[in-house]
Design an enzyme around this catalytic site. Structure first.
Site, PDB file in Angstrom:
ATOM      1  N   GLU A   1      -4.997  -4.652  11.250  1.00 56.62           N
ATOM      2  CA  GLU A   1      -3.961  -3.635  11.371  1.00 56.62           C
ATOM      3  C   GLU A   1      -4.127  -2.887  12.689  1.00 56.62           C
ATOM      4  OE1 GLU A   1      -2.431  -2.179   7.218  1.00 56.62           O
ATOM      5  OE2 GLU A   1      -4.356  -1.269   7.664  1.00 56.62           O
TER       6      GLU A   1
ATOM      7  N   GLU B   1      -6.327   4.945   8.532  1.00 57.04           N
ATOM      8  CA  GLU B   1      -6.176   6.349   8.159  1.00 57.04           C
ATOM      9  C   GLU B   1      -7.479   6.916   7.600  1.00 57.04           C
ATOM     10  OE1 GLU B   1      -1.508   5.466   7.300  1.00 57.04           O
ATOM     11  OE2 GLU B   1      -2.876   5.705   5.619  1.00 57.04           O
TER      12      GLU B   1
ATOM     13  N   SER C   1       3.748  -1.976  10.295  1.00 58.16           N
ATOM     14  CA  SER C   1       5.209  -1.974  10.382  1.00 58.16           C
ATOM     15  C   SER C   1       5.817  -3.319  10.003  1.00 58.16           C
ATOM     16  CB  SER C   1       5.664  -1.552  11.787  1.00 58.16           C
ATOM     17  OG  SER C   1       5.239  -0.226  12.071  1.00 58.16           O
TER      18      SER C   1
ATOM     19  N   ASN D   1       0.856  -1.179   0.000  1.00 62.07           N
ATOM     20  CA  ASN D   1       0.000   0.000   0.000  1.00 62.07           C
ATOM     21  C   ASN D   1       0.899   1.237   0.000  1.00 62.07           C
ATOM     22  OD1 ASN D   1      -1.938   1.972   0.367  1.00 62.07           O
ATOM     23  ND2 ASN D   1      -2.328   1.468   2.513  1.00 62.07           N
TER      24      ASN D   1
ATOM     25  N   LYS E   1       0.068   4.332  -0.294  1.00 62.15           N
ATOM     26  CA  LYS E   1      -0.554   5.526   0.287  1.00 62.15           C
ATOM     27  C   LYS E   1      -0.279   6.734  -0.628  1.00 62.15           C
ATOM     28  CE  LYS E   1      -0.114   3.333   4.777  1.00 62.15           C
ATOM     29  NZ  LYS E   1       0.145   3.484   6.224  1.00 62.15           N
TER      30      LYS E   1
ATOM     31  N   HIS F   1      -9.259   1.337   5.955  1.00 65.52           N
ATOM     32  CA  HIS F   1      -7.927   1.492   6.541  1.00 65.52           C
ATOM     33  C   HIS F   1      -8.005   2.491   7.698  1.00 65.52           C
ATOM     34  CE1 HIS F   1      -3.689   2.596   6.930  1.00 65.52           C
ATOM     35  NE2 HIS F   1      -3.392   1.493   6.262  1.00 65.52           N
TER      36      HIS F   1
ATOM     37  N   GLY G   1       2.964   2.448  10.805  1.00 61.59           N
ATOM     38  CA  GLY G   1       3.882   3.553  10.566  1.00 61.59           C
ATOM     39  C   GLY G   1       4.659   4.003  11.782  1.00 61.59           C
TER      40      GLY G   1
END
Length: 253
Positions: free
Chosen positions: A169, A99, A215, A9, A11, A97, A175
């Site tokens: 996730e 985010e 990560s 991904n 992003k 996701h 991240g």
């Protein structure tokens, strides 16, 4: 037998020029190997989908998208429909996701509509679920994951298990460089498998792939993939480097 799935991904990274350079390196590495026992895919930004589609023709790499609207067309400024993605031979779409949930305010109801719209269009939705650090500290991991999973799949009563993917996730590991341990990830993956059995049945639950994301690196992917209910990985930062992502995709299974 669930076929392992390795998805990158990107992003909001990589211009078209950077994408060209990336695939020159990545495909040179990947096409030397026969990866018939796994699926590899990459989700670039929307602006690069058309270009990446042209690069991936005649290769085994799957084209993925980072989001999709639930309608086929309409007055939805800034949105991309599943049919537009299908025209580009996109196969997988990342939905829910963290985010999208936490930075852009997408709730469970909206994500459920996206999942259903993508599935009905013939694409494979990747429904992301996961808890925040505070929720984990408060012992609410399973509660949060169950809510997100059940609401996200609420519109799909009858499914083809090969056409649904779940990605666990943990928000606190995305991240941050902090990875859930293999045992922590497996505990939640096993819980998700049980929820899928409740929603559908044991046979279909066994066939649905559950990915881990958060990560993921070449250094920790082997241990993660040894766990029985981890069927692949959704890779963020490490997928931006063609050599690192290749190392992740090429581990021994």
């Amino acid at each position: 037998m669930r076929k392992a799935l390795f998805l990158g991904n990107w992003k909001m990274h990589h211009t078209i020029l950077e994408t060209k350079s990336y695939f020159e390196k990545f495909l040179r590495l990947l096409l030397k190997h026969n990866f018939s026992d796994r699926t590899v895919g990459i989700a670039p930004p929307f602006t690069s989908l058309f270009y990446v589609h042209s690069l991936l023709k005649e290769t085994p790499v799957k084209l993925c998208a980072q989001n999709a609207h639930f309608e086929e067309k309409g007055p939805f400024t800034g949105e991309i429909s599943p049919l537009m993605l299908k025209e580009l031979e996109v196969e997988y779409v990342i939905l829910g996701h963290s985010e999208r949930r936490h930075l852009f305010g997408e709730g469970d109801e909206l994500i459920q509509r996206r999942v259903e719209g993508v599935y009905r269009a013939g694409l494979v939705p990747i429904l992301c679920v996961g808890e925040t650090l505070n929720e984990r500290k408060e012992g609410k991991t399973f509660e949060r994951v169950e809510t997100q999973l059940k609401k996200g799949l609420a519109g799909l009563k009858e499914i083809n298990p090969e056409r649904i993917v779940i990605a666990y996730e943990p928000v606190w590991a995305i991240g941050t460089g902090v990875n859930a341990t293999p045992s922590q990830a497996e505990e939640v993956h096993n819980f998700i498998r049980g929820l899928l059995e409740e929603l559908y049945d044991e046979e279909r639950a066994k066939r649905i792939r559950i990915l881990y994301g958060g990560s993921v690196t070449p250094e920790n992917v082997n241990e993660l993939m040894r766990e029985p209910n981890i069927d692949g990985v959704l890779v963020g930062g490490a997928s931006l480097d063609p050599e690192k992502f290749f190392k992740i995709c090429s581990i021994n299974l």
